[in-house]
Design an enzyme around this catalytic site. Structure first.
Site, mmCIF file in Angstrom:
data_model
loop_
_atom_site.group_PDB
_atom_site.id
_atom_site.type_symbol
_atom_site.label_atom_id
_atom_site.label_comp_id
_atom_site.label_asym_id
_atom_site.label_seq_id
_atom_site.Cartn_x
_atom_site.Cartn_y
_atom_site.Cartn_z
ATOM 1 C CB SER A 1 -4.706 -6.467 4.402
ATOM 2 O OG SER A 1 -4.228 -5.194 4.045
ATOM 3 C CG HIS B 1 -1.909 -1.022 1.355
ATOM 4 N ND1 HIS B 1 -2.132 -1.714 2.533
ATOM 5 C CD2 HIS B 1 -2.777 -1.549 0.455
ATOM 6 C CE1 HIS B 1 -3.103 -2.592 2.345
ATOM 7 N NE2 HIS B 1 -3.507 -2.515 1.090
ATOM 8 C CE LYS C 1 -13.719 -7.732 3.672
ATOM 9 N NZ LYS C 1 -12.460 -7.081 3.430
ATOM 10 N NE ARG D 1 -2.570 -7.249 -4.553
ATOM 11 C CZ ARG D 1 -3.199 -7.778 -3.536
ATOM 12 N NH1 ARG D 1 -2.575 -7.897 -2.382
ATOM 13 N NH2 ARG D 1 -4.431 -8.204 -3.637
#
Lengths: 172, 172, 172, 172, 172, 172
Positions: free
Chosen positions: C133, C22, C46, C95
């Protein structure tokens, strides 16, 4: 040029909710098959937004004037539903690479469970390639406008659902 | 249960040479469509191993006993071939992710060139998922055995071709 | 050579937690845009590991000395956040193939909801291509060392969180 | 709100021919960058349909009225072209998974060769996601109509090229 | 804990030229197999930059001090080369999705041609994930610097080749 | 020809339940490594169908006669399990593109956490390419027959589980 009994195509899915990409597949399928049975999966494994009854009602309303489309609910294995309908053709839309391997896996497993079953993949219009029921639900849940992405009566019910019950899954 | 004129499906390709994965698609397609026209592309853009005439001959030999399969050669746009046949359904096998985007691109372009055209994707058996004409040619060129991957008469001609003419492209 | 009002870029995400991938995107984005607003998504759907407040605090600490970076929290549609900021540029890192289709879907939906919105994809360094993450959380939860994958103050808080509260989601 | 020198974006490609997908990227890029340099690659490694001069002429005609777009030809490494222009931003359209890994490879190599270089990926409209110059050339070569896929003057030249010279590569 | 004859691994490729990604695979393979035979493919089907002899010479120079690495040239089917070496393990690096399906296809075909053959895929370091011989050749051909991407003696020969002979394929 | 201590390979997974695709990987791995430790992951993060004890029991039963296969349970980081076994080789099956990036991410993270760790990917037979434990569970849950997809004693326990306890996750 032969005249014969033309096969029935079964288009299974959760349709929670139906969107214009689904509708394009139904329309294309009716060009190929004399009858298209839209099979609404009851046991979709997650809390649905609309109950199977609601989903079937919306779908039936949508195809009320089209004798080539029949709306059915089913639970259990798709191949059992096919056998019950005396059908062999499974219709699926294929949109993107992420769909691809899942769809392959299902097509090959269904063929294993029922060797006569044949999965036929159709391609939606470019503009629907990235549309999904999940994305529609997310956009509506956050207050976004989905006009043009779902049929109008579905849009009205979607917005009512999120306004009144905060997206609480429906009991059937 | 309706009785009506069932659509014709057109299965286009280079078929240089035809292999068992192609044959599985033809067989499945004949379960869905009353007639399957195998369209052998003449202008495949690279030096073919077998000439269009040879490919058509092998294909006709293979489907001699099957009235549901018709073998045709075509050049130019696929959609022109479809119009000439008064057909709307394009049949394609889809094997792997690398096929996927190319096939999508072609399906969407064909629909643009001929809005009634509909591409229907079928899935071969697992064991043919990684089979291609190019791979068959490469294996034979290096002396490998392709028994079981192509029909027997094709295997015989393939090996003769590579033994005698060192894979020199055929003049037609 | 023109002098003009340079567009603001908005970099939205959950950042739960922020990692060096990030940070590479933020740094690259500040080379292109005069101001980069990091938008921390509150309704990430979530149970988060860190509350939005905690995530914003860590992010602000990290960019305290950089006037080109502004940290904001937002909920609801990303395009509403853009409009509120009078911004049009969405910045996203890309990515891997698995990111690709999801990102496309979001970019196209955001454009539909707000036609002026433009998503700009940047590419992290090779060594961060497989960092996420979720993976960071999993490694820490199992007692692994994430030194070098997250900024040091984040690592300290991450380990404290898993040691003391067994990864219990934070109430905000 | 800051006023500063806004970066120049370089959009490199073969553009043989330019199509509406390219044009959508140019248009979007001019919303982000004060100047967009379209870099026409001379050494594209295969026989081009239009010479670099022809491609530059068509492009210049197209953007004659737009001071934010500058058309240049280049050969050699893209990063040398960037340095020559004192630019750092490479603009690329990304359409599909098959583009993705090639584009990544180029972006990472360019960064290695010139660490300040930054590749920015933009997304065309859905309807252009499957459009490519190669496909345009193939369709025209087979007599298909590409109205709406390329700008009108390009379409005229494309058809003239294939009618008169049978697609013979142009000498420059 | 058993002591037994440890299998030989064969690492086939064009290696035109060898780069640091290849070297990382060789190094990893020697951790697993007692002997790694690097098999330089002679019939790579396109004009090579370096002749098989040159490629073998460079490779031998590189691994001169390492008794676990043996350099061999081969033509024809990989499985014939395996049989000749009394080996069963094929070693391949896998970098990206675009490699994946091609590698799968080859692994499955090799197993078909030689059922004892087993393909083992290893993963290079992140920083080499997007490196390929083709990219190295392109960068050098355009005058770019590949220091760090290929071993130093290879870099020297690469640059000499492009400077003196303009990349003309070597006769062997 | 060298005689030496041959490395141990560790094949980690949830194996909930083991299927024939897993078994093909174990079998292939024992051709390469003198010992294969099947590592049953206890903390698989979701409610398992069979408890780790049950999964280990079934696996041990299956490999009772094979001294090259050892069955172990583990929790925590895979690399800690490797260190505990004094092993460095991780064995994974790779089936499809959707596996690919996840597997890459894990392989690269494991290497980061334990630089000596090496992940080796093997390829199952074509007919198992689309098989997964999740799919097996789904088919059994819906009453489908998985004969031939899982070893017979596993099939019996699977069906008993779904018949009697409606798929209720087992407590261990």
């Amino acid at each position: 040029m032969t005249f014969m009994h033309q096969p029935v195509g079964v288009y299974p899915g959760s349709f929670d909710p139906i969107h214009v990409g689904h509708m394009a597949i139904v329309e294309r399928a009716t060009q190929i098959f004399s009858k298209v049975v839209v099979g609404i999966l009851e046991n979709s494994g997650k809390d649905p937004l609309f109950s199977p009854t609601e989903r079937a009602d919306m779908m039936r309303e949508l195809y009320a004037g089209n004798p080539a489309v029949e709306v059915r609910r089913f639970s259990g294995l798709l191949v059992s539903f096919l056998k019950e309908l005396d059908a062999k053709i499974i219709i699926r839309g294929m949109r993107a690479v992420s769909d691809f391997e899942y769809e392959f896996q299902m097509a090959l497993m269904n063929r294993r469970l029922y060797p006569s079953a044949e999965t036929v993949f159709l391609t939606p219009k470019e503009e629907y390639l990235y549309l999904s029921s999940k994305l529609v639900r997310e956009v509506v849940a956050l207050g976004g406008d989905v006009t043009g992405l779902v049929p109008e009566p579905v849009r009205v019910r979607l917005e009512a659902r999120y306004r009144s019950s905060k997206g609480r899954p429906a009991a059937d």
